[in-house]
Write an enzyme that holds these catalytic residues in place. Structure first.
Site, PDB file in Angstrom:
ATOM      1  NE  ARG A   1      -8.670 -10.477  18.903  1.00 12.12           N
ATOM      2  CZ  ARG A   1      -8.143  -9.984  18.037  1.00 12.12           C
ATOM      3  NH1 ARG A   1      -9.111  -9.298  17.449  1.00 12.12           N
ATOM      4  NH2 ARG A   1      -7.669 -10.720  17.023  1.00 12.12           N
TER       5      ARG A   1
ATOM      6  CG  ASP B   1      -0.209 -16.596  17.324  1.00 14.76           C
ATOM      7  OD1 ASP B   1       0.339 -17.412  17.368  1.00 14.76           O
ATOM      8  OD2 ASP B   1       0.494 -16.177  18.587  1.00 14.76           O
TER       9      ASP B   1
ATOM     10  CB  SER C   1      -0.915 -17.881  20.729  1.00 17.05           C
ATOM     11  OG  SER C   1      -1.778 -17.016  20.564  1.00 17.05           O
TER      12      SER C   1
HETATM   13 MG    MG Z   1      -1.450 -11.002  18.293  1.00 16.03          MG
END
Ligand code: MG
Ligand code: ADP
Length: 463
Positions: free
Chosen positions: A85, A201, A148
């Site tokens: 994203r 994250d 992440s």
């Molecule tokens: Mg997530």
């Protein structure tokens, strides 16, 4: 005698005996939790003292807290396991945020070869579609980069990839600085974008919660995997060799999913967990994560279902190709099963007969399927309290003030009663009046929003 919710009317004595055995394996007493918490704390201390321990306790180089009064628009890239994203986050100065985002599904080629070029192209698309691409005269855009995967952070905007997880495998990246790799790909496109912060994250989730609520101390992910970050007193981080931050604190990325992976001695392993671990792509790793997070709970349930079917205690011994395929029970089915209170358990009937393709389920089959879903989910929620209690009691001075815990991930958001069970377990170890100070809150999309906030804080510091 079984507790009544684990009593299956219309079950045979053999079926009930098997259910009773499962209840014994999956219910965790407070004493058992207490002993796991004690071990978790010992492992935290180890990770604070030295590198390479089972809990990595990685310094994030984030040492500030947003005040909530910051304003402006900031950018971030959030790389998850399935989606990428790109976001523009606008801070309203009153603890509120607005986000504008575009999702790009990672192609197979991106996951195995061209990841960083794919990311740079997605950033270009996002900026060009909105006429935001900086020209030669304009300053470069600063972006936060949420990544992440396990990284040994070397500064706020550099870090060495330790290993790939969650389905990504791009050769030539392990051992290299992932910010450098991304920055080079952006340069190849002539984009005036500077990667100002590299963010896990959990750290992003914590900072996004902190913008809204200054009492935030901890960020947790209960999604595909599980992990957490918290503000630690820098003088407690014996392995820290860098300059001490002015705030005296630093956010640590615990990488807590690995807890007990070295010894397999403290978590309540059942044969169903051992089978899952053995057949996973990362055996003897992420032991705690495998009992808690969305990627794995459906598979634990599938192992139990097959164990019962093979003894002719479920589906009259029948099964199907789908039921025999790994990962065919998604954790979201367990959520649906737990909430099915219809007289015929028709949602569960659908799952068994349509999704898993096992025909003619009986009422006893459906009741047992529901009990399995409850047991696997409740154990996950109770075990989650271990990391929360160990972390909160690490800094007991904070427990006398309000503490917010920002949490993101589908397991937390959607598994029925996950938060209630987690909170109830926490209250056993941090009782009133301190328990009243603890707040659990959903930090939706926190990982991306937090990265933008961290990029903002990092850029301000530069000037
Ligand atoms: Mg997530
Ligand atoms: P990510 O970890 O990639 O950021 P999510 O937080 O959305 O993504 O978590 C995805 C995981 O959550 C998947 O493993 C999925 O099986 C699980 N999941 C999705 N929906 C539900 C649900 N309703 N109940 C429980 N788990 C779910």
């Amino acid at each position: 005698m079984s507790e009544s919710i684990y009593l299956v009317e219309c079950a045979t004595a053999e079926q009930q005996a098997a259910v009773d055995e499962l209840v014994k394996q999956f219910l965790l007493s407070d004493d058992k939790l207490a002993s796991i918490i004690k071990e978790f704390r010992r492992r935290m201390e180890e990770g604070l003292a030295a590198d390479g321990r089972v809990l990595k306790m990685i310094p994030s180089y984030v040492s500030e807290r947003p005040t909530g009064s910051e304003t402006g628009s900031y950018f971030a890239i959030d790389l998850g396991g399935t989606n990428l994203r790109v976001l523009r986050v606008t801070l309203d100065g009153k603890g509120g945020v607005k986000t504008e985002q575009q999702k790009f599904m990672l192609t197979e080629e991106a996951k195995t070869r061209t990841l960083f070029d794919f990311i740079a192209q997605s950033v270009e698309t996002f900026l060009d579609d909105r006429n935001l691409r900086p020209t030669g005269q304009q300053p470069a855009i600063s972006m936060g980069f949420t990544f992440s995967y396990p990284v040994q952070q070397t500064s706020i905007n550099s870090g060495i990839l330790v290993q790939w997880t969650k389905g990504l495998n791009v050769p030539g990246c392990v051992g290299r600085d992932v910010v450098r790799l991304l920055q080079d790909a952006l340069l190849r496109l002539g984009l005036r974008v500077k990667v100002a912060a590299l963010v896990n994250d959990t750290v992003g989730t914590l900072l996004s919660a902190a913008y809204t609520d200054p009492s935030s101390q901890m960020g947790i992910i209960f999604g595909t995997g599980t992990n957490a970050a918290y503000y630690e007193d820098i003088s407690s981080v014996a392995k820290w060799k860098g300059t001490n931050p002015a705030s005296g604190e630093m956010v640590l990325n615990m990488e807590w999913g690995a807890f007990d992976s070295d010894e397999f001695a403290f978590l309540p392993f059942t044969p169903h967990d051992i089978k899952l671990d053995r057949k996973s792509i990362n055996p003897r790793k992420q032991a705690y994560e495998k009992m808690i997070s969305g990627m794995y709970l459906g598979e634990i349930a599938r192992n139990i279902v097959l164990w019962l079917a093979d003894q002719r205690l479920l589906f009259d011994g029948r099964s199907s190709d789908i039921l025999n395929s790994m990962w065919s029970i998604d954790t979201s089915y367990l959520s649906s099963a737990v909430t099915d209170d219809s007289p015929a358990l028709s949602e569960i009937q659908q799952i068994i007969e349509k999704t898993l393709n096992v025909s003619n389920s009986t009422m006893a089959d459906r009741r047992i399927f529901k009990i399995i879903s409850v047991l696997v989910g409740e154990r996950a929620a109770r075990l989650s309290s271990v990391g929360v209690v160990a972390t909160l009691t690490k800094r007991p001075e904070l427990l006398d003030m309000p503490i917010n815990i920002g949490i993101d991930g589908s397991m937390y958001e959607h598994f029925p009663d996950f938060e209630r069970i987690l909170a109830e377990a926490v209250s056993r170890f941090i009782p009133e009046p301190q328990f009243r100070n603890i707040r659990f809150s959903l930090a939706k999309d926190g990982s991306g929003v937090g990265a933008a906030i961290i990029a903002m804080l990092a850029t301000k510091k530069d000037i």
